[in-house]
Motif scaffolding. Structure first.
Motif, short mmCIF file in Angstrom:
data_model
loop_
_atom_site.label_atom_id
_atom_site.label_comp_id
_atom_site.label_asym_id
_atom_site.label_seq_id
_atom_site.Cartn_x
_atom_site.Cartn_y
_atom_site.Cartn_z
N MET A 1 0.82 -1.23 0.00
CA MET A 1 0.00 0.00 0.00
C MET A 1 0.85 1.27 0.00
O MET A 1 0.33 2.37 -0.17
CB MET A 1 -0.89 0.03 1.27
N LEU A 2 2.16 1.12 0.24
CA LEU A 2 2.99 2.29 0.48
C LEU A 2 3.42 2.99 -0.79
O LEU A 2 3.69 2.36 -1.80
CB LEU A 2 4.24 1.90 1.28
N THR A 3 3.49 4.30 -0.72
CA THR A 3 3.94 5.10 -1.85
C THR A 3 4.78 6.28 -1.36
O THR A 3 4.69 6.66 -0.19
CB THR A 3 2.74 5.63 -2.68
N MET B 1 4.00 11.56 -1.80
CA MET B 1 3.94 12.85 -1.13
C MET B 1 5.17 13.71 -1.41
O MET B 1 5.16 14.90 -1.17
CB MET B 1 3.74 12.64 0.38
N LYS C 1 -7.62 -7.03 -3.09
CA LYS C 1 -7.18 -5.71 -2.67
C LYS C 1 -5.68 -5.51 -2.88
O LYS C 1 -5.13 -4.45 -2.62
CB LYS C 1 -7.49 -5.50 -1.18
N MET D 1 8.51 6.60 7.34
CA MET D 1 8.02 7.18 6.09
C MET D 1 7.92 8.70 6.16
O MET D 1 7.29 9.34 5.33
CB MET D 1 6.63 6.60 5.77
N LEU D 2 8.54 9.26 7.15
CA LEU D 2 8.47 10.69 7.36
C LEU D 2 9.25 11.43 6.29
O LEU D 2 10.38 11.08 5.99
CB LEU D 2 9.08 10.98 8.73
N ASP E 1 -11.58 -6.20 6.00
CA ASP E 1 -11.57 -4.75 5.83
C ASP E 1 -10.24 -4.20 6.31
O ASP E 1 -9.78 -4.53 7.40
CB ASP E 1 -12.71 -4.11 6.63
N VAL E 2 -9.64 -3.36 5.48
CA VAL E 2 -8.33 -2.84 5.83
C VAL E 2 -8.50 -1.54 6.62
O VAL E 2 -9.16 -0.61 6.16
CB VAL E 2 -7.48 -2.59 4.56
N VAL F 1 -3.07 -1.18 9.89
CA VAL F 1 -1.77 -0.56 10.10
C VAL F 1 -1.99 0.76 10.87
O VAL F 1 -3.01 1.41 10.70
CB VAL F 1 -1.03 -0.34 8.75
N SER G 1 4.85 8.20 10.36
CA SER G 1 4.57 9.19 9.32
C SER G 1 3.73 10.30 9.93
O SER G 1 3.16 10.16 11.01
CB SER G 1 3.83 8.56 8.14
N LEU H 1 -0.14 14.68 7.90
CA LEU H 1 -0.31 15.64 6.80
C LEU H 1 0.08 15.03 5.46
O LEU H 1 -0.27 15.55 4.41
CB LEU H 1 0.55 16.88 7.06
N MET H 2 0.88 13.97 5.52
CA MET H 2 1.37 13.33 4.29
C MET H 2 1.38 11.84 4.51
O MET H 2 2.40 11.26 4.84
CB MET H 2 2.80 13.80 3.99
N PRO I 1 1.71 8.08 3.68
CA PRO I 1 2.49 7.44 2.61
C PRO I 1 1.74 6.28 1.96
O PRO I 1 2.33 5.24 1.70
CB PRO I 1 3.74 6.94 3.36
N PHE I 2 0.45 6.46 1.72
CA PHE I 2 -0.35 5.37 1.16
C PHE I 2 -0.97 5.77 -0.17
O PHE I 2 -1.23 6.95 -0.42
CB PHE I 2 -1.46 4.97 2.14
N LYS I 3 -1.23 4.74 -0.97
CA LYS I 3 -1.90 4.94 -2.26
C LYS I 3 -3.30 5.51 -2.04
O LYS I 3 -3.89 5.34 -0.96
CB LYS I 3 -2.04 3.60 -2.99
N ASN I 4 -3.84 6.12 -3.04
CA ASN I 4 -5.24 6.58 -2.99
C ASN I 4 -6.18 5.39 -2.83
O ASN I 4 -5.85 4.28 -3.24
CB ASN I 4 -5.63 7.30 -4.30
N THR J 1 -7.32 3.30 -0.60
CA THR J 1 -6.73 2.07 -0.09
C THR J 1 -7.50 1.45 1.07
O THR J 1 -7.66 0.23 1.12
CB THR J 1 -5.29 2.36 0.38
N PHE J 2 -7.99 2.28 2.00
CA PHE J 2 -8.50 1.70 3.25
C PHE J 2 -10.02 1.61 3.28
O PHE J 2 -10.72 2.50 2.80
CB PHE J 2 -8.01 2.53 4.45
N ASP J 3 -10.48 0.53 3.88
CA ASP J 3 -11.93 0.37 4.06
C ASP J 3 -12.41 1.22 5.22
O ASP J 3 -13.56 1.63 5.27
CB ASP J 3 -12.25 -1.10 4.35
N ARG K 1 -8.41 10.97 1.00
CA ARG K 1 -7.70 10.48 -0.19
C ARG K 1 -7.39 8.99 -0.09
O ARG K 1 -7.57 8.24 -1.05
CB ARG K 1 -6.38 11.26 -0.36
#
Lengths: 126, 644
Positions: A8-10, A13, A48, A119-120, B433-434, B455, B478, B481-482, B484-487, B489-491, B517
């Motif tokens: 899931m990580l990207t 940002m 998913k 991931m900061l 469900d994530v 997570v 993290s 404000l930012m 680090p996850f894809k758009n 993604t979460f349930d 997002r």
């Protein structure tokens, strides 16, 4: 960090990064913890997952059996397949002392320590 | 600082004497304010001594209890108790601690005592009678009787003279009245007072004006906004015109040169006994000096404080209080929430004075340029620092992230029980469900449903390692404000007690946008933020309840990070004994036991009712709010990312 999370990580940002996915994984220490295998649960989780990214992550971790490169058509009925997926997604715990994940576009590295990815990013990077 | 007392005031009061700790003496039938913070103290336990057999009422139990109380009194007063009647008697019960006025005590005795002495924080009063026989009558009449619910009176005789009432603290001019404070007695006539009361105070206050927690208010000219402590000059009040009955007062203010122009704003406050107003300084930039307060109907004691300096003044009915200079810009003024004031009356000495309903009219003059150049920049909204998009990130690093690192272990030890409504939300999710927990802290909402599809993220390395060591939870570091996850993604996403640590609205919105997002269409998010109002429907939040436990110090001076905090002196520190008066503030975290405690200050933006919903509805495309409610001192909202 589990490979489920890596999926899931990207690094999107970071300023000017277009996709930032998948993050290149480089693991130096891997811990495998057996957990209960629940086929019904897994067949709901697999849709998913970005399978290609998971396959690549498993390869980069090494030290474990590679996954089939593509999703089997009848994966939800294929017990062997589900077991492999379960192993890759939830049993593989990567603990890196000096390892990291890397942004595919900028090369910015995200260290993983004691199982916790950092991931900061600084506000001047975004 | 200049402490020259304002002579005008003393003359106006008929010659007042001031002392430390807020003591005020008025010579002409006035009073001295003795102590605002009387603690009701219980008697110290005493060892069983030789019992006094056969007291005046004859019952053994009464006599034993009475003997005990007399021992306590003897110890505290340092005067022996006499078994034989003497002219000095002492009574347990009606006292300064219970707020019993001397005149009420006098009425309880026939024949009455000729002198009564009362003492701060003491549960007893000494009474001198003309004759020892009178004292014996009082003992026979009162001992063993109840004077209040569960309060029994006991009477004994003193073997000597009791100590004088303590007015040593009233020795003049130790701490004077604040510079610039002036009281004008009898500013309005009795007829004018009656006229105002008749016109402005309806018999039934319900449904009229604005009911604040502790008092009833109404505004004329412009509304005073208690959230911003300011007025919106573009919007006249529903009561734009001043009532006619107030006109003579307004005109007199100008005639007597008390103000240079007519005030534009009036706040009417109605206080019942027990009601007060928290200490505050009227915001500098919107209002000129002076601030004026006209008292009607009842008298009250007003406290002025500047740091440890405490002064107090009695506001008699029909008097006008004029606050200029330091008293306007530097000292806070407030009225304690209590049913009686403790005063020193020249005729009666130290005595309690029950409060009566009181009406006050505050007159304010609007400042045209809305800029204040006073000598107290740290108290001044025009001059002090502000939170800006430039310093917000640093502020959060210093006053949130660093603090959580410092208190991680102690913080985690106080956060173990999941709140039921959040637990329910998490447990209602399906196994596959994530879930994302933004700002997961010590992970108390992780692993509540036996699923590995989750997570947590947090900024605190300390708390993240607690998540790992206690439950091996899946977490990463993290900033909200930012993410680090894809758009998409979460349930489900929960974000509990996080947004209130972000210091600007833009950043709070950014965090909500990030949640949106990363949520998949159809997914739901649950957000909790701290409420400014810690008491809704008369239920105190856990935090507000804990405030009853006094902390060792709320003083910034106790924080070890002085060099950092000095950059943020514009943020008020929350005083645990009151509501949150501001939205942006520092809230002290007391770490450790009382004898070795450390104070850490965290930044909080406490939310007004509706503010969280407004924030969520600013997201584009707009999500739908499924539920919003108040829970444990938090405003809470659950929203859904709708399918496109």
């Amino acid at each position: 960090m589990k490979l489920f999370t890596h999926n899931m990580l990207t690094s999107k940002m970071i300023r000017n990064v277009q996709v930032g996915y998948p993050l290149k994984l480089c693991a130096s220490e891997v811990k495998i913890t057996p957990t209960d295998f629940r086929p019904g649960f897994l067949s709901k989780v697999i849709p998913k997952i970005d399978w290609t990214v998971l396959v690549e992550a498993v390869n980069s971790v090494g030290n474990t059996e590679p996954l089939p490169p593509a999703l089997a058509e009848d994966y939800d009925k294929n017990d062997d397949f589900l077991r492999k997926a379960h192993h890759a997604l939830f049993e593989i715990e990567i603990e890196v002392i000096t390892g990291e994940m890397e942004c595919p576009e900028t090369g910015r590295k995200f260290p993983i320590q004691n199982g916790v990815p950092n991931m900061l990013v600084n506000e001047d990077e975004v | 600082m200049d402490l020259v007392p304002n002579l005008q005031v003393f003359e106006a009061l008929g010659g007042a004497l001031l002392g430390a700790g807020g003591r005020v003496l008025l010579r002409n039938g006035g009073f001295i304010q003795l102590d605002m913070e009387l603690e009701r103290r219980q008697a110290e336990p005493v060892e069983e001594g030789g019992s006094n057999k056969g007291g005046p009422r004859g019952t053994k139990k009464l006599s034993r209890k009475e003997h005990k109380m007399m021992n306590v009194i003897a110890k505290q007063m340092n005067v022996e108790i006499s078994q034989r009647p003497s002219e000095w008697a002492v009574i347990w019960g009606p006292s300064l601690s219970t707020g019993t006025p001397k005149r009420d005590l006098k009425k309880m005795c026939d024949p009455p005592p000729v002198e009564i002495r009362q003492y701060e924080n003491k549960m007893f009063s000494a009474m001198r009678f003309l004759d020892p026989a009178h004292a014996a009558i009082a003992k026979a009449d009162l001992s063993g009787r109840d004077f209040a619910e569960l309060q029994t009176m006991y009477v004994g005789f003193l073997g000597g003279e009791p100590p004088l009432e303590s007015i040593e603290a009233a020795s003049p001019f130790k701490v004077g009245l604040p510079e610039g404070l002036e009281l004008i007695p009898e500013f309005i006539s009795e007829e004018e007072e009656e006229n105002i009361l008749k016109t402005l105070v309806p018999e039934d206050l319900n449904g009229l004006g604005q009911s604040l927690k502790r008092r009833w208010v109404r505004h004329f000219g412009f509304d005073f906004d208690y959230d911003t402590n300011n007025v919106d000059t573009t919007k006249p009040s529903a009561y734009a015109e001043f009532p006619k009955c107030v006109s003579p007062v307004v005109e007199r203010l100008v005639e007597k040169n008390i103000v240079r122009k007519k005030p534009e704003q009036i706040t009417l406050n109605h206080y019942l006994p027990g009601q007060g107003i928290p200490p505050h300084v009227d915001t500098h930039s919107p209002f000129e000096e002076p601030i004026l307060s006209l008292s009607l109907k009842g008298s009250v004691v007003m406290d002025f404080r500047d740091g440890i300096r405490h002064s107090a003044i009695i506001l008699p009915r029909r008097s006008l209080l004029v606050m200029k200079g330091e008293s306007r810009f530097l000292w806070t003024h407030g009225i304690a929430n209590r049913t009686f004031d403790v005063l020193l009356d020249v005729d009666e000495g130290v005595t309690a004075r029950p409060r009566e309903p009181r009406l006050s009219l505050t007159f304010r003059l609007l400042k045209e340029n809305k800029v204040c150049n006073c000598r107290f920049p740290f108290m001044c909204d025009s001059q002090k620092g502000k939170i800006t998009s430039e310093n917000a990130s640093n502020l959060e690093d210093n006053l949130v992230h660093q603090v959580y690192e410092d208190i991680a272990q102690h913080f985690s030890s106080t956060r173990h029980t999941p709140w039921p409504k959040i637990k329910e939300f998490v447990q209602n999710l399906g196994q596959s469900d994530v879930l994302l927990d933004v700002g997961c802290g010590n992970g108390k909402y992780l692993q509540l449903r036996g699923s590995c599809c989750e997570v947590g993220t947090d900024m605190s390395t300390g708390l993240l390692s607690i998540c790992r060591s206690t439950k091996n939870a899946e977490v990463l570091k993290s900033n909200c404000l930012m993410l680090p996850f894809k758009n998409n993604t979460f349930d489900a996403i929960i974000c509990i007690a996080v947004l209130h640590h972000l210091s600007t609205k833009e950043r709070r919105l950014q965090a909500v946008n990030e949640i949106f997002r990363t949520l998949r269409p159809g997914g739901q998010a649950l957000i909790y933020v701290w409420a400014k109002n810690q008491e809704v429907d008369e239920t105190k939040s856990v935090y507000a309840q804990k405030q009853d436990v006094k902390t060792t110090s709320n003083d910034l001076a106790a924080d070890s990070k002085q060099d950092i905090l000095k950059n943020y002196t514009f943020l008020p520190v929350h005083n645990r004994e009151s509501d949150f008066p501001h939205n942006d503030m520092l809230v002290p975290w007391i770490k450790g036991s009382t004898d070795k405690s450390e104070v850490h200050h965290r930044f909080y933006h406490v939310f007004n009712q509706g503010e969280l919903e407004d924030l969520i509805l600013e997201i584009v495309p707009q999500p739908s709010i499924i539920d919003s409610y108040y829970d444990q001192g938090n405003w809470c909202a659950r929203f859904q990312k709708t399918h496109v």
